[in-house]
Design an enzyme around this catalytic site. Structure first.
Site, PDB file in Angstrom:
ATOM      1  N   LYS A  22      -6.226 -10.833 -11.612  1.00  0.00           N
ATOM      2  CA  LYS A  22      -6.491 -12.246 -11.516  1.00  0.00           C
ATOM      3  C   LYS A  22      -5.423 -12.956 -10.814  1.00  0.00           C
ATOM      4  CE  LYS A  22      -9.667 -15.448 -13.417  1.00  0.00           C
ATOM      5  NZ  LYS A  22     -10.256 -15.956 -14.700  1.00  0.00           N
ATOM      6  N   LEU A  23      -5.467 -13.378  -9.586  1.00  0.00           N
ATOM      7  CA  LEU A  23      -4.558 -14.134  -8.928  1.00  0.00           C
ATOM      8  C   LEU A  23      -4.906 -15.870  -8.514  1.00  0.00           C
ATOM      9  CD1 LEU A  23      -3.908 -11.175  -6.608  1.00  0.00           C
ATOM     10  CD2 LEU A  23      -2.267 -12.076  -8.352  1.00  0.00           C
TER      11      LEU A  23
END
Ligand code: G3P
Length: 218
Positions: A87-88
């Site tokens: 998750k960025l």
């Protein structure tokens, strides 16, 4: 429509998994902190426990805000389990890291998305999931559901494969509205999922059926 649960609480994850309707889990640093999970090693162990509990994708968020740091963290997270989705954050280096992981065949979830333009960039970088935060838009008098509709139209116009993961879902009607608009996934608290069960006519009807059965069999 996939159902993810948005929590780091193991009991709630197990509860949703037991119901047989869970497709995955999303977490973030705030949700981890809420469960008292702090420190690198504890966080890693917690992700491992979550992966053992569920069959589907588990989003694990990086803390770094620079490309090199995101790559380092994301690679370590992805190595934990095939279920891990890196998750960025939706910042320039996050987009760059998304493209990097996409090219390596590692799943990504671009988070903190609040506009159609940001969602377009995430899709261009090949994100597996894009997470528009509908509840937080509603909080500032902006229609979160309208953003879901905009992203759906843009992705359909060009056939982008990126899945729209409606996030910051706060209640049951958010889920129903996202389903009507064609969100691929929703992530919300257990309470929002359990709200889908409820209808007074179901309760009244069941009580009547059971009472009539009792009369006929006593
Ligand atoms: O999935 C994103 C979510 O964790 C944020 O939700 O309720 O803090 O806006 P919320």
């Amino acid at each position: 429509m996939k159902f993810f649960i948005d929590t780091a609480n193991l009991d709630q994850i197990a509860d949703a998994q037991d119901m047989g309707i869970l497709d995955g889990v999303t977490t973030n640093p705030s949700l981890m902190a809420k469960e008292g999970i702090t420190g690198g090693e504890n966080i890693i162990n917690h992700y491992k426990k979550i992966c053992e509990l569920v069959d589907g994708d588990v989003s694990a968020e990086v803390i770094s805000t620079d490309f090199e740091g995101m790559v380092r963290e994301g690679e370590a997270l992805a190595a934990l389990n095939d279920q891990i989705v890196v998750k960025l954050p939706m910042i320039k280096d996050g987009v760059k890291a998304c493209k990097y992981f996409t090219d390596k065949g590692i799943k990504t979830n671009v988070t903190l998305v609040f506009s159609a333009g940001q969602a377009l960039l995430a899709a261009k970088a090949g994100a597996t999931y894009v997470s528009p935060f509908i509840g937080r838009l509603d909080d500032i008098s902006t229609d979160g559901l309208h953003l879901i509709a905009e992203i759906r139209m843009i992705y359909d116009n060009y056939g982008f494969d990126t899945q729209i993961l409606a996030a910051s879902v706060r209640h049951t009607m958010h889920i129903i509205d996202c389903a009507k608009l064609g969100a691929d996934v929703m992530t919300g608290p257990l309470s929002s999922i359990e709200g889908l069960l409820k209808h007074p006519l179901t309760d009244i009807g069941l009580a009547t059926f059971l009472a009539d059965y009792k009369k006929g069999n006593s």
